[in-house]
Design an enzyme around this catalytic site. Structure first.
Site, PDB file in Angstrom:
ATOM      1  N   GLY A  22      15.414  -4.737  -7.250  1.00 54.49           N
ATOM      2  CA  GLY A  22      14.486  -4.079  -6.320  1.00 54.49           C
ATOM      3  C   GLY A  22      15.211  -3.676  -5.052  1.00 54.49           C
ATOM      4  O   GLY A  22      16.362  -4.042  -4.829  1.00 54.49           O
ATOM      5  N   ASP A  82      23.385   5.835  -5.389  1.00 48.40           N
ATOM      6  CA  ASP A  82      23.930   4.582  -4.891  1.00 48.40           C
ATOM      7  C   ASP A  82      25.447   4.625  -4.735  1.00 48.40           C
ATOM      8  O   ASP A  82      26.204   4.185  -5.601  1.00 48.40           O
ATOM      9  CB  ASP A  82      23.524   3.401  -5.787  1.00 48.40           C
ATOM     10  CG  ASP A  82      22.681   2.432  -4.983  1.00 48.40           C
ATOM     11  OD1 ASP A  82      22.678   2.542  -3.757  1.00 48.40           O
ATOM     12  OD2 ASP A  82      22.024   1.557  -5.589  1.00 48.40           O
ATOM     13  N   ASP A 131      20.614  -0.259 -12.733  1.00 45.46           N
ATOM     14  CA  ASP A 131      19.766  -0.073 -11.545  1.00 45.46           C
ATOM     15  C   ASP A 131      20.320   1.012 -10.623  1.00 45.46           C
ATOM     16  O   ASP A 131      19.671   1.391  -9.660  1.00 45.46           O
ATOM     17  CB  ASP A 131      19.608  -1.396 -10.774  1.00 45.46           C
ATOM     18  CG  ASP A 131      20.935  -2.063 -10.490  1.00 45.46           C
ATOM     19  OD1 ASP A 131      21.664  -2.359 -11.444  1.00 45.46           O
ATOM     20  OD2 ASP A 131      21.255  -2.272  -9.305  1.00 45.46           O
ATOM     21  N   GLY A 188      19.690  -7.573   4.007  1.00 46.70           N
ATOM     22  CA  GLY A 188      18.871  -6.374   4.167  1.00 46.70           C
ATOM     23  C   GLY A 188      19.535  -5.273   4.980  1.00 46.70           C
ATOM     24  O   GLY A 188      18.925  -4.239   5.240  1.00 46.70           O
ATOM     25  N   ARG A 201      14.791   4.483 -11.248  1.00 46.14           N
ATOM     26  CA  ARG A 201      16.066   4.214 -11.934  1.00 46.14           C
ATOM     27  C   ARG A 201      15.796   3.765 -13.372  1.00 46.14           C
ATOM     28  O   ARG A 201      14.662   3.414 -13.701  1.00 46.14           O
ATOM     29  CB  ARG A 201      16.783   3.043 -11.238  1.00 46.14           C
ATOM     30  CG  ARG A 201      17.043   3.255  -9.790  1.00 46.14           C
ATOM     31  CD  ARG A 201      16.609   2.048  -8.959  1.00 46.14           C
ATOM     32  NE  ARG A 201      16.540   2.406  -7.535  1.00 46.14           N
ATOM     33  CZ  ARG A 201      17.579   2.403  -6.722  1.00 46.14           C
ATOM     34  NH1 ARG A 201      18.731   1.978  -7.156  1.00 46.14           N
ATOM     35  NH2 ARG A 201      17.466   2.790  -5.483  1.00 46.14           N
ATOM     36  N   ARG A 245      18.422   8.481   2.875  1.00 48.65           N
ATOM     37  CA  ARG A 245      18.798   9.114   1.610  1.00 48.65           C
ATOM     38  C   ARG A 245      17.594   9.909   1.123  1.00 48.65           C
ATOM     39  O   ARG A 245      16.450   9.460   1.284  1.00 48.65           O
ATOM     40  CB  ARG A 245      19.151   8.001   0.640  1.00 48.65           C
ATOM     41  CG  ARG A 245      19.522   8.453  -0.733  1.00 48.65           C
ATOM     42  CD  ARG A 245      20.117   7.317  -1.512  1.00 48.65           C
ATOM     43  NE  ARG A 245      19.156   6.238  -1.756  1.00 48.65           N
ATOM     44  CZ  ARG A 245      19.480   5.065  -2.282  1.00 48.65           C
ATOM     45  NH1 ARG A 245      20.714   4.798  -2.613  1.00 48.65           N
ATOM     46  NH2 ARG A 245      18.570   4.150  -2.489  1.00 48.65           N
ATOM     47  N   ARG A 261      17.430  -3.756   0.470  1.00 52.28           N
ATOM     48  CA  ARG A 261      17.768  -3.364   1.846  1.00 52.28           C
ATOM     49  C   ARG A 261      17.398  -1.918   2.110  1.00 52.28           C
ATOM     50  O   ARG A 261      17.933  -1.280   3.012  1.00 52.28           O
ATOM     51  CB  ARG A 261      19.244  -3.569   2.091  1.00 52.28           C
ATOM     52  CG  ARG A 261      20.127  -2.831   1.098  1.00 52.28           C
ATOM     53  CD  ARG A 261      21.495  -2.799   1.637  1.00 52.28           C
ATOM     54  NE  ARG A 261      22.438  -2.332   0.638  1.00 52.28           N
ATOM     55  CZ  ARG A 261      23.682  -2.054   0.919  1.00 52.28           C
ATOM     56  NH1 ARG A 261      24.120  -2.193   2.146  1.00 52.28           N
ATOM     57  NH2 ARG A 261      24.496  -1.640  -0.008  1.00 52.28           N
TER      58      ARG A 261
HETATM   59  P1  AMP Z   1      24.000  -2.301  -5.321  1.00 53.00           P
HETATM   60  O1  AMP Z   1      25.165  -2.939  -5.985  1.00 53.00           O
HETATM   61  O2  AMP Z   1      24.282  -1.781  -3.928  1.00 53.00           O
HETATM   62  O3  AMP Z   1      23.355  -1.288  -6.164  1.00 53.00           O
HETATM   63  O4  AMP Z   1      22.922  -3.456  -5.070  1.00 53.00           O
HETATM   64  C1  AMP Z   1      22.378  -4.240  -6.088  1.00 53.00           C
HETATM   65  C2  AMP Z   1      21.152  -4.961  -5.591  1.00 53.00           C
HETATM   66  O5  AMP Z   1      21.462  -5.765  -4.462  1.00 53.00           O
HETATM   67  C3  AMP Z   1      20.019  -4.036  -5.154  1.00 53.00           C
HETATM   68  O6  AMP Z   1      18.819  -4.645  -5.508  1.00 53.00           O
HETATM   69  C4  AMP Z   1      20.199  -3.985  -3.656  1.00 53.00           C
HETATM   70  O7  AMP Z   1      18.994  -3.666  -2.996  1.00 53.00           O
HETATM   71  C5  AMP Z   1      20.659  -5.393  -3.350  1.00 53.00           C
HETATM   72  N1  AMP Z   1      21.462  -5.475  -2.132  1.00 53.00           N
HETATM   73  C6  AMP Z   1      22.707  -4.981  -1.928  1.00 53.00           C
HETATM   74  N2  AMP Z   1      23.123  -5.256  -0.677  1.00 53.00           N
HETATM   75  C7  AMP Z   1      22.126  -5.945  -0.071  1.00 53.00           C
HETATM   76  C8  AMP Z   1      21.947  -6.534   1.220  1.00 53.00           C
HETATM   77  N3  AMP Z   1      22.875  -6.444   2.155  1.00 53.00           N
HETATM   78  N4  AMP Z   1      20.778  -7.160   1.457  1.00 53.00           N
HETATM   79  C9  AMP Z   1      19.828  -7.263   0.531  1.00 53.00           C
HETATM   80  N5  AMP Z   1      19.927  -6.754  -0.695  1.00 53.00           N
HETATM   81  C10 AMP Z   1      21.061  -6.101  -1.005  1.00 53.00           C
HETATM   82 MG    MG Z   2      21.840  -0.184  -6.245  1.00 51.99          MG
END
Ligand code: AMP
Ligand code: MG
Length: 489
Positions: free
Chosen positions: A91, A263, A253, A127, A184, A177, A94
């Site tokens: 989900g 992403d 995702d 976040g 997704r 964005r 952030r």
């Molecule tokens: P990503 O690899 O950036 O696609 O992130 C994978 C998951 O981790 C997604 O659900 C993002 O929303 C969550 N996520 C990544 N970075 C953060 C963060 N700094 N704080 C909270 N959730 C994060």
């Molecule tokens: Mg992501």
């Protein structure tokens, strides 16, 4: 052209069942937000007047401390396969979907605020996003758009002095964005694995209604929808391969249901050609290496097909999956033929392309520079192609290839000037090399945003020679060759 207050929103996702999201507002930074940069080209998509950029309310709204009238913020729920392993709940951890802005042409654009603070899906994250990663995403999404690669867009970056802790202390920033949808593959997967097939159907009907309306009445609409996602994904990845770009984290995702590049994290354009290029320093096994991307695209689509099993015939979904490789190959070959300046389609093209890549690989030659210079190739056997030849270590092997290429060009009566003109429209002069992004980041960290501005303008027109900008087409200096980029952003 509209003011912020005149934007109109039709928040269709917010009307879906409550299980699809969590409604919440962004969490403002602990120190005042300020505009880092805003992109007139993205503002035009929602009819937003660029004159609005300098209003304090602009940084307020897109820095998470104000809402524009009509916004209905929410964090979207999804799950996904990360590095091959199913993670039951992810989900927006952030990011917050502020609302869906509707422009005068009736198009809708999600305004998605990345780095907007904790959500119920943040797990152990904070976040937040750091300035560094928002600049990389901002510049790369617009660079991809300039290259003709389907992508999410980027409206602006709002910065702050708010501390964010990564390997070191950095400052937080938020990025807006934009995309017609942020659904997704993983949005489908979560309802499948939770056995919430009613929600799965609502989601599929919603996506078809909003984005594939021509399928609305079709009795086999779910299978046809899947087949279209297959086609878009295959064509997307063919474009990544042709421009020499790696995503770095092709988890399900991060796969857009609309076939957009989605992403931006530890992505990378290749400098020296290396088919096994791994841009993500956390990807120790090379699952997402450059040459694996086409296979991973198929693997990810098979996850989506599985999630659609409750809605469509297995055989029909399988037929959709089976169409992936032929579509990918056709698209990729046609893009590569254009990069080589070949007009006709012939059986020997594949070998000509592959052998050229073999030459690049053997010499670790710069992918972007060599393809651009290939446009200067002269097909008259009396004229040497000396400058191009210098890129290759094995000159005899290059000569052998060049003579096949010359014969091929002559056999289709290719005219050098015409060919160069059309090759220059498909072989970019400028791509977002890591070192270029790094220079913009380091200046921005000192509150000098001029390099972001310069790069954005440059990369929005990557195929044109731009006066005084040749240095930006240069290969990386030593310090910029192997900059570590990972997921921690
Ligand atoms: P990503 O690899 O950036 O696609 O992130 C994978 C998951 O981790 C997604 O659900 C993002 O929303 C969550 N996520 C990544 N970075 C953060 C963060 N700094 N704080 C909270 N959730 C994060
Ligand atoms: Mg992501």
């Amino acid at each position: 052209m509209r003011t912020l207050e005149q934007l109109t929103f039709d928040n269709s996702y917010a009307r879906l069942p409550g299980a699809f999201y969590a409604k919440l507002n962004p969490t403002p930074f602990s120190s005042p937000p300020y505009l880092v940069h805003a992109n007139p080209a993205a503002a035009a998509l929602i009819d937003l007047n660029p004159g609005e950029f300098k209003r304090p309310e602009f940084a307020g709204v897109f820095g998470g401390s104000l809402l524009a009238p009509g916004m209905d913020p929410l964090a979207m729920l999804y799950s996904g396969h990360q590095f091959g392993v199913y993670v039951p709940q992810l989900g927006d951890g952030r990011a917050i979907l502020l609302g869906e802005a509707r422009n005068g042409r009736g198009e809708k654009w999600d305004l998605h605020l990345k780095g907007a603070g904790l959500t119920p899906f943040s797990r152990d994250g904070d976040g937040r996003a750091v300035l560094r990663s928002t600049i990389r995403e901002y510049l790369c999404s617009e660079a991809m758009q300039g290259l003709g690669v389907p992508t999410t867009r980027a409206l602006c970056i709002v910065g702050s002095d708010h501390h964010v802790y990564r390997e070191q202390v950095e400052t937080g920033a938020m990025l807006v964005r934009m995309a017609p949808s942020h659904v997704r593959f993983g949005t489908f997967e979560i309802f499948y694995y939770r056995k919430q097939h009613d929600h799965l159907k609502v989601l599929a009907d919603y996506v078809i209604e909003q984005h594939f309306p021509h399928l609305r009445e079709a009795p086999d609409r779910y299978a046809r929808f899947f087949a279209e996602v297959v086609e878009r994904t295959a064509k997307l990845i063919a474009r990544w391969q042709a421009v020499g770009w790696s995503h770095g984290v092709m988890n399900t995702d991060n796969m857009s249901i609309l076939g957009l590049t989605l992403d931006y994290g530890p992505f990378g354009f290749m400098d020296d050609y290396d088919a096994g290029f791994i841009c993500n320093h956390s990807d120790h096994n090379g699952r997402y290496a450059f040459d694996q991307q086409p296979y991973i695209g198929l693997w990810n689509l098979s996850c989506l097909a599985q999630a659609l099993l409750p809605l469509a015939e297995k055989e029909a979904l399988k037929a959709g999956l089976d169409s992936y490789t032929p579509i990918f190959e056709r698209e990729y070959r046609s893009l590569m033929r254009a990069k080589l300046g070949l007009r006709d389609e012939r059986a020997e093209d594949e070998a000509l392309i592959r052998d050229f890549q073999g030459l690049l690989q053997g010499s670790h030659a710069d992918y972007t520079i060599v393809f651009r210079e290939l446009g200067t190739f002269r097909s008259d056997p009396g004229i040497s192609n000396g400058k191009l030849r210098e890129h290759f270590l094995d000159r005899d092997r290059f000569d052998g290839w060049a003579s096949r290429y010359r014969d091929r060009l002559r056999s289709e009566q290719s005219r050098d000037e015409d060919r160069q003109r059309s090759m220059n429209q498909v072989n970019p002069k400028f791509v977002l090399r890591n070192y270029l992004a790094q220079t913009a980041i380091e200046k921005a960290q000192q509150k000098d945003f001029s390099e972001i501005d310069r790069l954005l303008t440059l990369l929005q027109n990557p195929y044109s020679d731009q006066p005084g900008m040749d240095a930006y087409a240069a290969p990386p200096p030593n310090w910029g060759k192997h900059l570590p980029v990972s997921c921690s952003s």
